[in-house]
Design a protein around this motif. Structure first.
Motif, mmCIF file in Angstrom:
data_model
loop_
_atom_site.group_PDB
_atom_site.id
_atom_site.type_symbol
_atom_site.label_atom_id
_atom_site.label_comp_id
_atom_site.label_asym_id
_atom_site.label_seq_id
_atom_site.Cartn_x
_atom_site.Cartn_y
_atom_site.Cartn_z
ATOM 1 N N ASP A 194 -42.743 30.113 -23.016
ATOM 2 C CA ASP A 194 -41.381 29.656 -23.249
ATOM 3 C C ASP A 194 -40.556 29.809 -21.972
ATOM 4 O O ASP A 194 -40.777 30.717 -21.170
ATOM 5 N N VAL A 195 -39.599 28.918 -21.795
ATOM 6 C CA VAL A 195 -38.680 28.993 -20.656
ATOM 7 C C VAL A 195 -37.318 29.415 -21.184
ATOM 8 O O VAL A 195 -36.698 28.703 -21.976
ATOM 9 N N ASN A 196 -36.852 30.572 -20.756
ATOM 10 C CA ASN A 196 -35.573 31.105 -21.200
ATOM 11 C C ASN A 196 -34.653 31.303 -20.007
ATOM 12 O O ASN A 196 -35.092 31.713 -18.929
ATOM 13 N N LEU A 197 -33.382 31.026 -20.213
ATOM 14 C CA LEU A 197 -32.358 31.293 -19.213
ATOM 15 C C LEU A 197 -31.423 32.330 -19.806
ATOM 16 O O LEU A 197 -30.765 32.073 -20.819
ATOM 17 N N GLN A 198 -31.374 33.515 -19.200
ATOM 18 C CA GLN A 198 -30.603 34.623 -19.766
ATOM 19 C C GLN A 198 -29.418 34.943 -18.864
ATOM 20 O O GLN A 198 -29.562 35.145 -17.663
ATOM 21 N N VAL A 199 -28.236 34.998 -19.481
ATOM 22 C CA VAL A 199 -27.016 35.416 -18.802
ATOM 23 C C VAL A 199 -26.522 36.664 -19.517
ATOM 24 O O VAL A 199 -26.206 36.612 -20.707
ATOM 25 N N GLU A 200 -26.466 37.777 -18.813
ATOM 26 C CA GLU A 200 -26.230 39.057 -19.476
ATOM 27 C C GLU A 200 -25.053 39.788 -18.842
ATOM 28 O O GLU A 200 -24.959 39.908 -17.618
ATOM 29 N N ALA A 201 -24.144 40.258 -19.693
ATOM 30 C CA ALA A 201 -23.020 41.086 -19.250
ATOM 31 C C ALA A 201 -22.848 42.197 -20.278
ATOM 32 O O ALA A 201 -22.210 41.998 -21.315
ATOM 33 N N THR A 202 -23.436 43.364 -20.004
ATOM 34 C CA THR A 202 -23.463 44.426 -21.000
ATOM 35 C C THR A 202 -22.421 45.510 -20.739
ATOM 36 O O THR A 202 -22.359 46.492 -21.468
ATOM 37 N N GLY A 203 -21.602 45.344 -19.709
ATOM 38 C CA GLY A 203 -20.546 46.311 -19.452
ATOM 39 C C GLY A 203 -19.483 46.266 -20.530
ATOM 40 O O GLY A 203 -19.245 45.237 -21.171
ATOM 41 N N ARG A 244 -20.900 34.111 -19.700
ATOM 42 C CA ARG A 244 -20.430 32.727 -19.768
ATOM 43 C C ARG A 244 -21.368 31.792 -18.998
ATOM 44 O O ARG A 244 -21.981 32.189 -18.020
ATOM 45 N N ILE A 245 -21.419 30.568 -19.455
ATOM 46 C CA ILE A 245 -22.006 29.474 -18.689
ATOM 47 C C ILE A 245 -20.914 28.422 -18.539
ATOM 48 O O ILE A 245 -20.388 27.925 -19.532
ATOM 49 N N LYS A 246 -20.534 28.111 -17.302
ATOM 50 C CA LYS A 246 -19.469 27.140 -17.061
ATOM 51 C C LYS A 246 -20.053 25.805 -16.616
ATOM 52 O O LYS A 246 -20.915 25.742 -15.745
ATOM 53 N N LEU A 247 -19.551 24.738 -17.228
ATOM 54 C CA LEU A 247 -19.896 23.380 -16.829
ATOM 55 C C LEU A 247 -18.608 22.714 -16.360
ATOM 56 O O LEU A 247 -17.746 22.381 -17.176
ATOM 57 N N LEU A 248 -18.450 22.525 -15.069
ATOM 58 C CA LEU A 248 -17.226 21.969 -14.498
ATOM 59 C C LEU A 248 -17.530 20.587 -13.936
ATOM 60 O O LEU A 248 -18.384 20.429 -13.065
ATOM 61 N N ALA A 249 -16.818 19.578 -14.435
ATOM 62 C CA ALA A 249 -17.057 18.199 -14.024
ATOM 63 C C ALA A 249 -15.764 17.575 -13.509
ATOM 64 O O ALA A 249 -14.678 18.156 -13.621
ATOM 65 N N ASN A 250 -15.883 16.372 -12.969
ATOM 66 C CA ASN A 250 -14.721 15.604 -12.549
ATOM 67 C C ASN A 250 -13.859 15.264 -13.762
ATOM 68 O O ASN A 250 -14.353 15.185 -14.892
#
Length: 338
Positions: A165-174, A180-186
Motif C-alpha cells: 500500500d502507498v500511504n501519505l502521512q501528515v502527523e502533528a502530535t504536539g 493539514r494538507i493545503k491545496l492552493l490554486a490560482n
C-alpha cells in the motif's frame, strides 16, 4: 617510492602511484576503487574534511564533480544520456571488509546534452536489510518532477508501489497542533483530489472550483453532487433551481424515480421508525431558543408542477402551524391542507 610529510610523525604522503594519503601510510581499496585522495582517521575530527569560504560575499564553498568523454585530461567531449556525472557512496564495515554500501546519491545526464545544454537528474538509493548494494528509492528528473519508487514520475510528486500500500502521512502530535494538507490554486483554477486506477486515472474527484467557489463531488467519471458558494447542496445538477421563490439548501434533481427520490430507512429491533423533523424558533440566530407565536408555520410541504414557463406554481400544500399560545412544554398545533 613515496614522499612523506609530518611533524614529529608522518601525517601525509604521496605514494608511488601519485595518490595523496592523509592519516595513513598505505592506500585502502574500497569496492575496487583505489582513491587518488584518501583521508583516514580514528576519530570524527581526524576523519572530517571541511571546505570553508571566509569571503565577505554571498558565495559559499563549492565541491565540483565533472565528467567528459574524451578519454584524456583537458578534453571536453560531450557526455551522453544516462552518463553518471558524480556519485556519493556511503560504505560501512560488515565484519569482512568495507565494500558494502548503505546509500548512494548520484547525478546523471537526463536527456540529450549539447552546447550550453546539460539536462540532469538526481537519484537517491538505500540498501535493504539483507543486501549489500542499494536500490533507487527517489529521483528528481530534469523537469523537477520527484519520483519515489518510480523512475518515470508523471507529476511534480509521484509515489508508486507495485507490492505494498502507498500511504501519505501528515502527523502533528504536539499539544494543540493540527495536521493539514493545503491545496492552493490560482483564483480561476481548481484545487482537486483525484481518484483513479491502472485503467483510468480519473474515476473520481473532489474538486474546489475557485472561479465560482463550489465544491464538486465526482464519481464514476461524472459529477454527482456539489456544494455551491452559498452552501447549497445540489445533487444531480450543477446550478440551483428555485420553486416558489425558494432556493433550497438541499436540492435533489434527476430524470427518473431513483435519482430524484429520497429514502429514510431504519433497521432497529424496536418500535421506532425514521424521522423527518421540522422545527422553528423566533431567535433570529442559529442555536437560539425563542418562543414561537400563534399562527407561526412550523413546517410546510409544497407540491409544485412545471406550467411550461417555470416550476413556481403550487398544486397542493400541507402546513403545520401553531394553533394557540405556546409556552414551556406546551405547543398547540394544527395541520392545514390546501
Amino acid at each position: 617510492s613515496h614522499l612523506a610529510f609530518g611533524v614529529a610523525a608522518e601525517r601525509m604522503r604521496i605514494d608511488s602511484s601519485g595518490r595523496l594519503l592523509i592519516g595513513s601510510s598505505s592506500n585502502r581499496t574500497i569496492a575496487a576503487h583505489t582513491p587518488g585522495l584518501q583521508l583516514q582517521g580514528t576519530g570524527y575530527s581526524g576523519a572530517t574534511f571541511s571546505i570553508i569560504n571566509n569571503a565577505n560575499a554571498g558565495n559559499g564553498a563549492f565541491l565540483y564533480f565533472a565528467t567528459q568523454r574524451s578519454g584524456s585530461i583537458g578534453g571536453s567531449t560531450v557526455v551522453q544520456a544516462n552518463d553518471s556525472i558524480g556519485t556519493i557512496r556511503f560504505f560501512g564495515g560488515d565484519g569482512s571488509n568495507i565494500n558494502s554500501y548503505a546509500a548512494q546519491i548520484q547525478a546523471s545526464i537526463d536527456g540529450t546534452p549539447g552546447s550550453s545544454d546539460m539536462p540532469g537528474r538526481l537519484t537517491f538509493f538505500t540498501t535493504a536489510d539483507g543486501s549489500s548494494s542499494p536500490t533507487e528509492r527517489m529521483r528528481i528528473n530534469n523537469a523537477g518532477k520527484i519520483g519515489i519508487n518510480t523512475t518515470s514520475p508523471s507529476d511534480l510528486l509521484h509515489l508508486k508501489s507495485t507490492s505494498v500500500d502507498v500511504n501519505l502521512q501528515v502527523e502533528a502530535t504536539g499539544s494543540g497542533k493540527d495536521a493539514r494538507i493545503k491545496l492552493l490554486a490560482n483564483s480561476s483554477g481548481l484545487s482537486q483530489l483525484r481518484m483513479g486506477d491502472q485503467d483510468d486515472g480519473d474515476r473520481g474527484a473532489l474538486t474546489y472550483d475557485h472561479s465560482d467557489d463550489s465544491l464538486q463531488f465526482r464519481v464514476n467519471d461524472s459529477e454527482r453532487a456539489r456544494i455551491d458558494s452559498t452552501g447549497r447542496l445540489l445533487v444531480g445538477h450543477t446550478s440551483t433551481r428555485s420553486h416558489g421563490g425558494i432556493e433550497a439548501h438541499l436540492q435533489v434533481v434527476g430524470t427518473g424515480t431513483d435519482d430524484s427520490s429520497i429514502t429514510l430507512s431504519r433497521f432497529s429491533n424496536n418500535v421506532h421508525s425514521p424521522y423527518l423533523v421540522f422545527a422553528k424558533s423566533r431567535g433570529g440566530a442559529v442555536g437560539t431558543d425563542t418562543v414561537v407565536q400563534d399562527g407561526d408555520s412550523l413546517g410546510r410541504m409544497t407540491f409544485f408542477g412545471n406550467d411550461g414557463t417555470d416550476g413556481n406554481t403550487p398544486a397542493a400544500e400541507i402546513d403545520v402551524e401553531v394553533d394557540g399560545t405556546p409556552g414551556s412544554n406546551d405547543m398547540p398545533g394544527r395541520i392545514t391542507f390546501r
